[in-house]
Design a protein around this motif. Structure first.
Motif: not given
Length: 321
Positions: A268, A271-272
């Motif tokens: 996550d 992706r950020r």
């Protein structure tokens, strides 16, 4: 791309050892930073071993005098540079007894001139509260090179006290000049979670040199899990701070460190970070491709491109290698 961070730190330390400016030793930037360090260590050995016999004779005299008398003589007759040279030739227990009775300002200046090869046995015998006072004094003087050199000599309780007392900016600047990656890792590992997060936040929010110091810190850690924790905290920053970090990594030739940090993040967080608008800019992509090519990081980049938007992923040839 500029000089990489490890080389930059070594050039500053070499200039300090020689008593000159970094401009005068800039020619050494063509060498690997490990070689610059070896040159510096030989310089230090040569300088400190010169006239060593004379300082040993003075140190021998201190053995027959009471500690209070030695302190008075030193403060009246010995500037800190000479006191440091004599202290390096004294039994550590004896030198520590003297240090515990001397003014903090005098001790701080003495530390600047202390032989780094003989610092640990002495510093580890000085009272912890005195060491902390001296560290604070050295920070006030901006003596981060000295503090980085002496980090290897610090005990775990002292490191903890310093880490919890001084500013996060000071911690970052000291870490930039630390000698041992292993000792630096142990020091960072002592930070409580909230303090560790604040170090990362301040590195990203502060002036550019703090972002550089933060990158250098991540690059020198020997614990992958700890590196991952720092990287996760960095991923919490806003787009502006992360974009500044990206440009800093390119300018400091620290793209390998940046990619290693991103690779240590959770999916996550990857992706950020890898969906930053800046990564869609042709100039940024071009700089990253050049850095990846220079350091042969195609495998690392290929593993990260899957977290990028499709329209950005296709701009990185690493995806097909």
């Amino acid at each position: 791309m500029g000089t990489d961070l490890a080389t930059r730190a070594e050039l500053v330390k070499l200039a300090r050892a020689l008593g000159t400016s970094t401009d005068r030793v800039a020619f050494a930037a063509v060498l690997p930073h490990e070689d610059i360090r070896r040159v510096r260590e030989r310089v230090v050995s040569t300088l400190y071993d010169e006239h060593r016999a004379a300082f040993q004779r003075v140190a021998a005299i201190t053995r027959v005098l009471p500690t209070p008398v030695n302190v008075r003589i030193a403060l009246r007759a010995f500037p800190p540079l000479l006191a440091a040279r004599v202290a390096g030739e004294m039994p550590p227990e004896r030198a520590a007894q003297l240090a515990d009775r001397m003014p903090v300002s005098y001790l701080a200046e003495t530390c600047v001139h202390l032989d780094p090869r003989r610092a640990a046995p002495l510093i580890q015998r000085i009272r912890a509260d005195r060491v902390l006072d001296v560290v604070i004094e050295l920070i006030d003087r901006g003596e981060y090179i000295t503090l980085g050199r002496l980090l290897d000599a610090a005990t775990e309780p002292v490191i903890h006290d310093v880490a919890m007392t001084v500013s996060t900016e000071a911690l970052l600047r000291i870490g930039f000049y630390a000698e041992s990656g292993e000792q630096l890792t142990r020091a960072v590992a002592l930070l409580p979670p909230a303090r560790l997060r604040q170090v990362v936040r301040d590195a990203l929010a502060g002036p550019r040199e703090l972002a550089s110091a933060g990158l250098a810190l991540i690059g020198r850690l020997t614990d992958d899990a700890l590196r991952g924790r720092l990287a996760e905290h960095a991923a919490e920053a806003d787009d502006t701070a992360l974009t500044v970090l990206l440009h800093t990594a390119v300018n400091d030739d620290a793209v390998p460190v940046l990619l290693t940090a991103v690779a240590a993040m959770t999916d996550d967080a990857k992706r950020r970070v890898l969906r930053l608008p800046a990564l869609a800019e042709p100039a940024v992509v071009g700089d990253l491709v050049l850095a990846v090519e220079k350091h042969d990081l195609w495998g690392t980049m290929a593993a990260l491109t899957e977290f990028m938007p499709p329209e950005v992923r296709t701009r990185f040839p690493s995806a097909s290698r």
